[in-house]
Write an enzyme that holds these catalytic residues in place. Structure first.
Site, mmCIF file in Angstrom:
data_model
loop_
_atom_site.group_PDB
_atom_site.id
_atom_site.type_symbol
_atom_site.label_atom_id
_atom_site.label_comp_id
_atom_site.label_asym_id
_atom_site.label_seq_id
_atom_site.Cartn_x
_atom_site.Cartn_y
_atom_site.Cartn_z
ATOM 1 N N HIS A 136 88.453 -52.969 -25.478
ATOM 2 C CA HIS A 136 88.112 -54.257 -24.870
ATOM 3 C C HIS A 136 88.458 -54.177 -23.386
ATOM 4 O O HIS A 136 89.384 -53.459 -22.993
ATOM 5 C CB HIS A 136 88.929 -55.355 -25.564
ATOM 6 C CG HIS A 136 88.561 -56.755 -25.210
ATOM 7 N ND1 HIS A 136 88.923 -57.327 -24.013
ATOM 8 C CD2 HIS A 136 87.883 -57.710 -25.894
ATOM 9 C CE1 HIS A 136 88.486 -58.572 -23.983
ATOM 10 N NE2 HIS A 136 87.846 -58.836 -25.108
ATOM 11 N N ASP A 213 97.113 -52.403 -29.137
ATOM 12 C CA ASP A 213 96.459 -53.713 -29.094
ATOM 13 C C ASP A 213 96.109 -54.099 -30.531
ATOM 14 O O ASP A 213 95.182 -53.561 -31.129
ATOM 15 C CB ASP A 213 95.208 -53.622 -28.229
ATOM 16 C CG ASP A 213 94.398 -54.914 -28.206
ATOM 17 O OD1 ASP A 213 94.808 -55.887 -28.876
ATOM 18 O OD2 ASP A 213 93.343 -54.940 -27.546
ATOM 19 N N GLN A 216 92.961 -57.654 -33.176
ATOM 20 C CA GLN A 216 92.002 -57.790 -34.271
ATOM 21 C C GLN A 216 92.604 -57.456 -35.631
ATOM 22 O O GLN A 216 91.953 -57.662 -36.660
ATOM 23 C CB GLN A 216 90.788 -56.884 -34.019
ATOM 24 C CG GLN A 216 89.956 -57.261 -32.814
ATOM 25 C CD GLN A 216 89.290 -58.623 -32.962
ATOM 26 O OE1 GLN A 216 89.109 -59.136 -34.062
ATOM 27 N NE2 GLN A 216 88.921 -59.219 -31.837
ATOM 28 N N LYS A 239 93.696 -65.591 -32.558
ATOM 29 C CA LYS A 239 93.013 -64.766 -33.557
ATOM 30 C C LYS A 239 93.854 -64.628 -34.825
ATOM 31 O O LYS A 239 93.461 -63.953 -35.765
ATOM 32 C CB LYS A 239 92.684 -63.396 -32.971
ATOM 33 C CG LYS A 239 91.668 -63.513 -31.838
ATOM 34 C CD LYS A 239 91.335 -62.191 -31.197
ATOM 35 C CE LYS A 239 90.359 -62.436 -30.042
ATOM 36 N NZ LYS A 239 89.987 -61.204 -29.331
ATOM 37 N N CYS A 377 82.776 -57.951 -24.314
ATOM 38 C CA CYS A 377 83.802 -57.418 -23.398
ATOM 39 C C CYS A 377 84.059 -55.930 -23.652
ATOM 40 O O CYS A 377 85.197 -55.459 -23.526
ATOM 41 C CB CYS A 377 85.095 -58.217 -23.494
ATOM 42 S SG CYS A 377 84.953 -59.916 -22.919
#
Length: 419
Positions: A136, A213, A216, A239, A377
């Site tokens: 991203h 990261d 998600q 999220k 993105c």
């Protein structure tokens, strides 16, 4: 035959769980307002359960005060709620110490903090920072900027056409010049689940710190930062069924203690004179100014909600739904799924011959089916596949097979319309 197998698996998971998507869905007030909404844009943000909405409302109507400063009862209560959320997050991701949980404005802010205060402060000309080809922009641009400033090199771990990282190439890029690795757990565009355990081990074999990261993954996959042994991990509250404007940075104490603050102001200081400032200890030195108190409290309630669920059963239901969606979408003539890695999450990006993704999204929206169209993105991914954009379906715990079937039928109607 395959479709029948996937459907049977889906029914099996549904019948053997006390928490069907319809039961979970009833906890999300937005679906009472829009009962026909097929919300398939969960990679962008999730909907919010009743406990989060009610908790934030209660905070502003019964508990609102600034934190850490006041000694009156209302301020003490607000402070306790804020810090209790920090404790919940520590337990949720199994961090060794609560001081290693830093509240930020989101995953983007957390990555920028590490890029500026940890990596950027150490980089020099000729050094390397490694990221993957599927990042991203939030996990690309901060590293690009600090590398440019230092004269360092931003190196890209390549992937193949399926959207799987090349671990041999990764191994070759790990060298004495490499000062940082930043790696997405699950691609927000391809749905690829990266082998972060192996990649962390490979980096640590050369004493290279690594950031994960988890934006998600954290809502669905158990995260244990001690087992992973990652140096940093970031995620966003919105999220994770929580509010927008709140996120988390986990960092090992040894790293955080060496880092200078990224922002300066109130509540992150120990002593101030006109000549000198001494910063507070962890975690306060990275939380300048009045934070998003209600956001942090709401994130704590989102974690409470997840603890109410059988997360293993929820993950199995989601996997069954995702497998079914992959199978039936792949059966549509002219539809191309972008990202076909063996290990995938419930994120499916695709294109359709003769129809622009934005047109598909508009058509679907008119049928009350919410998907995201664009580059998500991740413009370098679009360049890799030589496409302008994709349309993306991303599923969560409140989605169901009927919504997938509606999506498939509407896509077929779109094909007929544009034929």
């Amino acid at each position: 035959m395959k479709r029948a197998i996937f459907f049977c698996l889906f029914l099996f998971y549904m019948s053997n769980s006390m928490q069907s998507p319809s039961t979970i869905r009833s906890r999300f007030p937005i679906f009472a307002k829009y009962p026909g909404l097929a919300y398939l844009d969960n990679a962008a943000t999730t909907q919010k359960p009743d406990v989060v909405i009610e908790g934030i409302y209660r905070f502003y109507t019964e508990e609102n005060a600034n934190i850490h400063r006041g000694i009156y009862p209302l301020a003490a209560k607000a402070t306790a709620l804020y810090e209790e959320s920090r404790n919940k997050i520590q337990v949720f991701i199994k961090a060794p110490q609560r001081q290693e949980i830093i509240f930020t404005a989101g995953a983007t802010a957390a990555i920028n903090l590490v890029a500026q205060s940890f990596t950027g402060a150490r980089l020099k000309a000729g050094d390397r920072v490694l990221i993957t080809a599927m990042e991203h922009h939030a996990n690309l641009i901060p590293w690009q900027m600090v590398c440019q400033r230092a004269g360092a090199e931003l190196c890209i771990i390549p992937m193949n056409a399926a959207g799987t990282l090349d671990l041999q190439a990764y191994q070759s890029l790990l060298s004495p010049r490499t000062k940082m690795v930043a790696l997405v757990h699950i691609s927000n565009t391809l749905g690829t689940i990266n082998p972060i355990e192996e990649m962390i081990d490979m980096a640590h074999h050369r004493q290279i710190p690594i950031l994960i990261d988890a934006a998600q993954s954290v809502a669905h996959y158990p995260i244990d930062v001690q087992s992973l042994d990652c140096d940093f991990l970031v995620f966003s509250g919105h999220k994770l069924f929580g509010p927008t404007g709140i996120g988390v940075l986990y960092g090992k104490t040894a790293h955080l203690e060496t880092m200078e603050p990224y922002q300066f102001g109130g509540d992150m200081i120990k002593d101030v004179t006109f000549e000198k400032t001494t910063f507070a200890g962890l975690p306060n030195k990275f939380e300048a100014g009045t934070p998003n108190i209600a956001g942090a409290v709401g994130l704590g309630y989102a974690i409470d909600f997840l603890h109410e669920l059988d997360r293993n059963a929820a993950l199995e239901q989601l996997k069954a739904l995702s497998d079914y969606a992959h199978e039936v979408l792949a059966g549509i003539n002219g539809l191309r799924i972008i990202g076909t890695a063996t290990r995938k999450s419930a994120i499916i990006s695709f294109t359709m011959e003769g129809v622009h993704p934005h047109d598909m999204a508009t058509f679907l929206g008119e049928e009350n089916i919410a998907l995201r169209a664009g580059h998500h993105c991740t413009q370098p991914i679009m360049d890799f596949y030589n496409i302008p954009a994709t349309i993306r379906a991303s599923f969560s715990i409140y989605n169901n097979k009927d919504e997938v079937d509606r999506l498939v039928q509407t896509l077929k109607d779109i094909q007929t319309f544009f034929a």
